[in-house]
Design a protein around this motif. Structure first.
Motif, PDB file in Angstrom:
ATOM      1  N   MET A   1       9.437  17.552 -11.886  1.00 25.03           N
ATOM      2  CA  MET A   1      10.057  18.375 -10.552  1.00 25.03           C
ATOM      3  C   MET A   1      10.147  17.216  -9.551  1.00 25.03           C
ATOM      4  N   SER A   2      11.529  17.336  -8.898  1.00 24.49           N
ATOM      5  CA  SER A   2      11.936  16.203  -7.968  1.00 24.49           C
ATOM      6  C   SER A   2      11.017  16.451  -6.579  1.00 24.49           C
ATOM      7  N   ARG A   3      10.831  15.781  -5.679  1.00 25.62           N
ATOM      8  CA  ARG A   3      10.349  15.889  -4.421  1.00 25.62           C
ATOM      9  C   ARG A   3      11.509  17.002  -3.612  1.00 25.62           C
ATOM     10  N   THR A   4      12.813  16.754  -3.880  1.00 24.26           N
ATOM     11  CA  THR A   4      13.517  17.823  -3.122  1.00 24.26           C
ATOM     12  C   THR A   4      13.386  19.204  -3.460  1.00 24.26           C
ATOM     13  N   THR A   5      12.904  19.404  -4.659  1.00 20.11           N
ATOM     14  CA  THR A   5      12.833  20.691  -5.128  1.00 20.11           C
ATOM     15  C   THR A   5      11.460  21.109  -4.854  1.00 20.11           C
ATOM     16  N   VAL A   6      10.525  20.312  -4.817  1.00 19.64           N
ATOM     17  CA  VAL A   6       9.172  20.940  -4.350  1.00 19.64           C
ATOM     18  C   VAL A   6       9.054  21.234  -2.743  1.00 19.64           C
ATOM     19  N   ARG A   7       9.799  20.329  -1.985  1.00 22.28           N
ATOM     20  CA  ARG A   7       9.903  20.740  -0.698  1.00 22.28           C
ATOM     21  C   ARG A   7      10.612  22.045  -0.431  1.00 22.28           C
ATOM     22  N   GLU A   8      11.710  22.163  -1.153  1.00 19.97           N
ATOM     23  CA  GLU A   8      12.594  23.414  -1.002  1.00 19.97           C
ATOM     24  C   GLU A   8      11.470  24.773  -1.222  1.00 19.97           C
ATOM     25  N   HIS A   9      10.751  24.629  -2.406  1.00 24.21           N
ATOM     26  CA  HIS A   9       9.908  25.604  -2.720  1.00 24.21           C
ATOM     27  C   HIS A   9       8.835  25.903  -1.620  1.00 24.21           C
ATOM     28  N   LEU A  10       8.320  24.973  -0.977  1.00 22.07           N
ATOM     29  CA  LEU A  10       7.505  24.925  -0.202  1.00 22.07           C
ATOM     30  C   LEU A  10       7.989  25.844   1.315  1.00 22.07           C
ATOM     31  N   ARG A  11       9.241  25.126   1.455  1.00 20.11           N
ATOM     32  CA  ARG A  11      10.025  25.895   2.777  1.00 20.11           C
ATOM     33  C   ARG A  11      10.054  27.149   2.335  1.00 20.11           C
ATOM     34  N   LYS A  12      10.669  27.327   1.283  1.00 18.37           N
ATOM     35  CA  LYS A  12      10.711  29.059   1.227  1.00 18.37           C
ATOM     36  C   LYS A  12       9.518  29.871   1.377  1.00 18.37           C
ATOM     37  N   ARG A  13       8.454  29.186   0.993  1.00 19.85           N
ATOM     38  CA  ARG A  13       7.100  30.026   1.107  1.00 19.85           C
ATOM     39  C   ARG A  13       6.642  29.913   2.613  1.00 19.85           C
ATOM     40  N   GLY A  14       7.457  29.464   3.432  1.00 18.70           N
ATOM     41  CA  GLY A  14       7.016  29.017   4.684  1.00 18.70           C
ATOM     42  C   GLY A  14       5.966  28.061   5.268  1.00 18.70           C
ATOM     43  N   ILE A  15       5.738  27.104   4.281  1.00 21.40           N
ATOM     44  CA  ILE A  15       4.931  26.225   4.451  1.00 21.40           C
ATOM     45  C   ILE A  15       5.560  24.919   5.121  1.00 21.40           C
ATOM     46  N   ARG A  16       5.048  24.550   6.045  1.00 18.99           N
ATOM     47  CA  ARG A  16       5.847  23.454   7.001  1.00 18.99           C
ATOM     48  C   ARG A  16       5.595  22.141   6.145  1.00 18.99           C
ATOM     49  N   VAL A  17       6.557  21.316   5.980  1.00 23.67           N
ATOM     50  CA  VAL A  17       6.478  20.249   5.492  1.00 23.67           C
ATOM     51  C   VAL A  17       6.920  18.972   6.588  1.00 23.67           C
ATOM     52  N   ARG A  18       6.055  18.054   6.727  1.00 27.16           N
ATOM     53  CA  ARG A  18       6.302  16.920   7.562  1.00 27.16           C
ATOM     54  C   ARG A  18       7.544  16.031   7.180  1.00 27.16           C
ATOM     55  N   SER A  19       8.256  15.622   8.023  1.00 28.60           N
ATOM     56  CA  SER A  19       9.391  14.782   7.811  1.00 28.60           C
ATOM     57  C   SER A  19       8.865  13.415   7.274  1.00 28.60           C
ATOM     58  N   ALA A  20       9.576  12.844   6.498  1.00 32.56           N
ATOM     59  CA  ALA A  20       9.297  11.632   5.762  1.00 32.56           C
ATOM     60  C   ALA A  20       9.672  10.403   7.119  1.00 32.56           C
ATOM     61  N   LYS A  21       9.059   9.056   6.846  1.00 28.95           N
ATOM     62  CA  LYS A  21       9.203   8.367   7.806  1.00 28.95           C
ATOM     63  C   LYS A  21      10.876   7.758   7.710  1.00 28.95           C
ATOM     64  N   PRO A  22      11.530   7.470   8.641  1.00 25.60           N
ATOM     65  CA  PRO A  22      12.873   7.078   8.443  1.00 25.60           C
ATOM     66  C   PRO A  22      12.973   5.588   8.049  1.00 25.60           C
ATOM     67  N   MET A  23      14.070   5.267   7.313  1.00 27.77           N
ATOM     68  CA  MET A  23      14.303   3.778   6.648  1.00 27.77           C
ATOM     69  C   MET A  23      14.362   2.990   7.886  1.00 27.77           C
ATOM     70  N   THR A  24      13.970   1.778   7.992  1.00 26.16           N
ATOM     71  CA  THR A  24      14.173   0.646   8.770  1.00 26.16           C
ATOM     72  C   THR A  24      15.348   0.132   8.793  1.00 26.16           C
ATOM     73  N   GLU A  25      15.883  -0.527   9.888  1.00 19.42           N
ATOM     74  CA  GLU A  25      17.418  -1.275   9.413  1.00 19.42           C
ATOM     75  C   GLU A  25      17.074  -2.290   8.513  1.00 19.42           C
TER      76      GLU A  25
END
Length: 72
Positions: free
Chosen positions: A1-25
């Motif tokens: 299962m991809s990270r995106t799918t896991v994050r979406e499942h967690l969000r649907k269940r009301g579990i807050r997921v922290r944002s990933a660090k942004p890419m540097t230049e």
């Protein structure tokens, strides 16, 4: 299962997921060079520690920014 799918499942269940660090230049520039050299986004993501969706979105945004900035 991809990270995106896991994050979406967690969000649907009301579990807050922290944002990933942004890419540097520097990472964005390296990703672009690797992509232009023919590496797939999945391989670039694995090497840089980001999801391939992040790599593709970053590449798309870099291209759009350049096109928009050249417009009169």
């Amino acid at each position: 299962m991809s990270r995106t799918t896991v994050r979406e499942h967690l969000r649907k269940r009301g579990i807050r997921v922290r944002s990933a660090k942004p890419m540097t230049e520097a990472q964005k520039k390296l990703a672009k060079q690797m992509y232009e050299a023919g590496e797939p986004s999945t391989a670039i993501g694995e090497k840089l520690g980001f999801c391939h969706h992040t790599i593709l979105r970053t590449l798309r945004n870099q291209t759009l920014t350049k096109v928009v900035s050249l417009s009169p």
